[in-house]
Design an enzyme around this catalytic site. Structure first.
Site, PDB file in Angstrom:
ATOM      1  N   ASP A   1       0.767  -1.257   0.087  1.00 49.08           N
ATOM      2  CA  ASP A   1      -0.061  -0.099   0.055  1.00 49.08           C
ATOM      3  C   ASP A   1       0.785   1.143  -0.086  1.00 49.08           C
ATOM      4  O   ASP A   1       1.757   1.308   0.747  1.00 49.08           O
ATOM      5  CB  ASP A   1      -0.807   0.201   1.485  1.00 49.08           C
ATOM      6  CG  ASP A   1      -1.552  -1.339   1.537  1.00 49.08           C
ATOM      7  OD1 ASP A   1      -1.718  -2.162   0.704  1.00 49.08           O
ATOM      8  OD2 ASP A   1      -2.116  -1.173   2.721  1.00 49.08           O
TER       9      ASP A   1
ATOM     10  N   PHE B   1       2.046  -1.134  10.037  1.00 48.65           N
ATOM     11  CA  PHE B   1       0.870  -1.096   9.096  1.00 48.65           C
ATOM     12  C   PHE B   1       0.661   0.084   8.157  1.00 48.65           C
ATOM     13  O   PHE B   1       1.325   1.176   8.641  1.00 48.65           O
ATOM     14  CB  PHE B   1      -0.119  -1.881   9.341  1.00 48.65           C
ATOM     15  CG  PHE B   1       0.029  -3.449   9.242  1.00 48.65           C
ATOM     16  CD1 PHE B   1       1.326  -4.324   9.303  1.00 48.65           C
ATOM     17  CD2 PHE B   1      -1.139  -4.426   9.312  1.00 48.65           C
ATOM     18  CE1 PHE B   1       1.298  -5.454   9.162  1.00 48.65           C
ATOM     19  CE2 PHE B   1      -1.084  -5.612   9.261  1.00 48.65           C
ATOM     20  CZ  PHE B   1       0.218  -6.482   9.227  1.00 48.65           C
TER      21      PHE B   1
ATOM     22  N   TRP C   1      -4.080  -8.618  -3.938  1.00 46.22           N
ATOM     23  CA  TRP C   1      -3.575  -9.624  -3.134  1.00 46.22           C
ATOM     24  C   TRP C   1      -3.768 -11.034  -3.784  1.00 46.22           C
ATOM     25  O   TRP C   1      -2.845 -11.911  -3.206  1.00 46.22           O
ATOM     26  CB  TRP C   1      -4.201  -9.519  -1.846  1.00 46.22           C
ATOM     27  CG  TRP C   1      -3.542  -8.449  -0.821  1.00 46.22           C
ATOM     28  CD1 TRP C   1      -4.455  -7.296  -0.876  1.00 46.22           C
ATOM     29  CD2 TRP C   1      -2.543  -8.510  -0.268  1.00 46.22           C
ATOM     30  NE1 TRP C   1      -3.685  -6.396   0.091  1.00 46.22           N
ATOM     31  CE2 TRP C   1      -2.353  -7.030   0.385  1.00 46.22           C
ATOM     32  CE3 TRP C   1      -1.270  -9.163  -0.167  1.00 46.22           C
ATOM     33  CZ2 TRP C   1      -1.584  -6.572   1.221  1.00 46.22           C
ATOM     34  CZ3 TRP C   1      -0.223  -8.789   0.583  1.00 46.22           C
ATOM     35  CH2 TRP C   1      -0.291  -7.539   1.308  1.00 46.22           C
TER      36      TRP C   1
HETATM   37  C1  FRU Z   1      -3.959  -3.736   2.718  1.00 47.00           C
HETATM   38  C2  FRU Z   1      -3.474  -4.025   4.222  1.00 47.00           C
HETATM   39  C3  FRU Z   1      -3.600  -3.039   5.150  1.00 47.00           C
HETATM   40  C4  FRU Z   1      -2.519  -3.076   5.988  1.00 47.00           C
HETATM   41  C5  FRU Z   1      -1.522  -3.414   5.147  1.00 47.00           C
HETATM   42  C6  FRU Z   1      -0.422  -4.406   5.555  1.00 47.00           C
HETATM   43  O1  FRU Z   1      -3.234  -3.948   1.566  1.00 47.00           O
HETATM   44  O2  FRU Z   1      -3.715  -5.333   4.357  1.00 47.00           O
HETATM   45  O3  FRU Z   1      -4.934  -2.976   5.696  1.00 47.00           O
HETATM   46  O4  FRU Z   1      -2.118  -2.146   6.778  1.00 47.00           O
HETATM   47  O5  FRU Z   1      -1.794  -4.063   4.146  1.00 47.00           O
HETATM   48  O6  FRU Z   1       0.837  -4.633   5.065  1.00 47.00           O
END
Ligand code: FRU
Length: 493
Positions: free
Chosen positions: A39, A98, A305
């Site tokens: 992200d 995160f 994903w």
């Molecule tokens: C979205 C996510 C977020 C999280 C991050 C972890 O792609 O799952 O919710 O903060 O990636 O890398």
């Protein structure tokens, strides 16, 4: 003070990042210095420059303990690499830093707000992740995590809110001078909600309200929210996990959601419309910033994903960002256009007007993998063609196809033959809105991706491709007959 963990990441990226030749990267899309990127984080303006942080695992091309990588840019196309900004080096973020946001403080420092993940053991002996919100403050290069961390935890949740899924604060400074953050959460019904928090100083936060809740309608957990005013509307963006398909608008898996509405008299959000943000294969977790010139610019993780397991062997970087897009509201819908800075990278125009397409044809000067090309098609009377295709990144073995079927108004993107020997999701179809039978496609290629902007940005569709760079051919094909205009620019960065 740079912690040993952060220093290790910085040393690693400084040592190995420069070994990756420029030609192995996109020309103008943001990529990690080395290793894994997901992200966009902290996409914001700081001291007149645009900063982009990202979910980062420098040590391999797989997701791992999350760091924050760091880039900055003046034109959204050239990215300056800065040392990693955050490492999971505290008890409260030991399992990862995160996603989150960034904002400039009145004293000139930069505030980062992120989700700290820690693990705890349940009474049954299982390890479970707990998510809290944390702050780091710095000067655009080095950041200090504050002593009050975590600044938001389980006690700050509304009733029934999950402490396991409580993440991705997007922070901004309001016109009233206060700081606001939207954060994804899971509610008692097992699905997502977006929570709004407020702070006077960026460090002490209080819950304001739930802005909107999924109620198991659009996926389950809602990740990575953003919230802003745009064209007289309020826009709430979020990226749902476990989406179930709805027509051709939403597909299964990880999607993107634009909730458009207005502010209620009590300050709440009233949802009016729902649409996908991107209709292609690879786009997730977008964030926006407000540029000094008033443009609202959005960038997303150009990946999904569902497909991250499929990658070229031994790749040294994995994951890239979309082209930053200027967004607006047109006819009540979210519209997106490539940042206008791209136009100043255009080489000489190659233009072909009124080309009759029937069967497959190529055109002089139309080829390449780093380019900006607009294709406009119109039928020669009712039912003059059954389908139209643009073939991109093509050679004897490879072919990335955009196919349009006028009787269904469906555009399909197909990267089945785009360089990966994996049976991942390779096609996606979506409804477009032809104008009197005409369709306009602006296609941006940058070595490892295709982004399509339909009808001056009514819709966007993104896909990563892995096709070898020697596959440069572009052809046009129709069953039946149509007329086409093509305008192509090589992009020179
Ligand atoms: C979205 C996510 C977020 C999280 C991050 C972890 O792609 O799952 O919710 O903060 O990636 O890398």
């Amino acid at each position: 003070m740079t912690s040993p963990k952060l220093q290790q990441a910085r040393d690693f990226e400084a040592r190995y990042g420069p070994h990756i030749p420029d030609a192995e990267r996109p020309a103008f899309h943001a990529t990690p210095t080395i290793g894994w990127m997901n992200d966009p984080n902290g996409f914001s303006v700081y001291k007149g420059e645009c900063h982009l942080f990202y979910q980062y695992h420098p040590f391999s091309n797989e997701w791992g303990p999350m760091h924050w990588g760091h880039l900055k840019t003046r034109d959204f196309l050239h990215w300056q690499r800065l040392p990693a900004a955050l490492a999971p080096d505290e008890a409260y973020d030991a399992a990862g830093c995160f996603s989150g946001g960034a904002a400039e403080l009145p004293d000139g420092r930069q505030l980062l707000m992120y989700t700290g993940v820690q693990r705890e053991r349940t009474p049954e002996g299982f390890l479970q992740e707990i998510q809290t919100q944390c702050i780091a403050i710095g000067d655009g290069l080095d950041y200090e995590k504050v002593g009050q961390n975590p600044v938001l935890d389980a006690k700050d949740l509304p009733e029934g809110g999950s402490r396991i899924d409580f993440r991705d604060p997007k922070v901004w400074r309001g016109e009233d001078g206060a700081y606001y953050a939207v954060i994804g959460n899971r509610t008692r019904d097992g699905s997502g909600a977006i929570l709004l928090y407020q702070s006077a100083d960026g460090c002490r936060w209080r819950f304001v309200r739930t802005l909107d809740a999924c109620q198991n309608q659009y996926g389950r957990m809602w990740e990575c929210p953003d919230y802003f005013a745009l064209g007289g509307k309020q826009v709430l963006l979020t990226s749902p996990q476990e989406m179930t398909p709805i027509g051709l608008e939403f597909h299964a898996g990880n999607g993107t959601l634009c909730l458009m509405g207005h502010t209620a008299p009590d300050g709440g959000f009233v949802r009016e419309r729902v649409q996908a943000v991107d209709y292609g294969l690879d786009f997730y977790a977008p964030q926006t910033l407000l540029a000094p010139d008033g443009r609202r610019i959005m960038i997303g993780w150009m990946q999904n994903w569902s497909t991250v397991g499929a990658k070229p062997d031994h790749c040294r970087w994995f994951g890239q960002m979309s082209l930053p897009r200027e967004i607006s509201v047109q006819n009540g819908r979210l519209a997106q256009q490539p940042v206008r800075e791209l136009e100043s990278c255009r080489g000489p125009a190659v233009v072909h007007h009124h080309i009759l397409v029937s069967g497959e044809t190529n055109l002089p000067g139309i080829a390449g993998r780093v380019l900006d090309m607009t294709v406009q098609i119109r039928p020669m009377g009712q039912g003059s063609y059954r389908w139209f295709r643009v073939h991109l990144a093509k050679d004897g073995e490879h072919d990335t196809i955009l196919r349009y079927k006028p009787d269904e108004s469906v555009l399909k993107i197909d990267r089945t033959r785009s360089g990966l020997p994996h049976d991942i999701v390779n096609t996606r179809s979506f409804l477009v809105r032809p104008r009197g039978g005409e369709l306009k496609l602006r296609i941006i290629l940058d070595r490892f991706s295709v982004e399509v902007f339909v009808n001056d940005g009514e819709q966007a569709a993104s896909a990563v491709i892995y096709t070898r760079q020697e596959a440069q051919a572009i052809t046009f094909e129709a069953e039946g007959q149509l007329l086409m205009d093509v305008e192509k620019y090589d992009l020179v960065l």
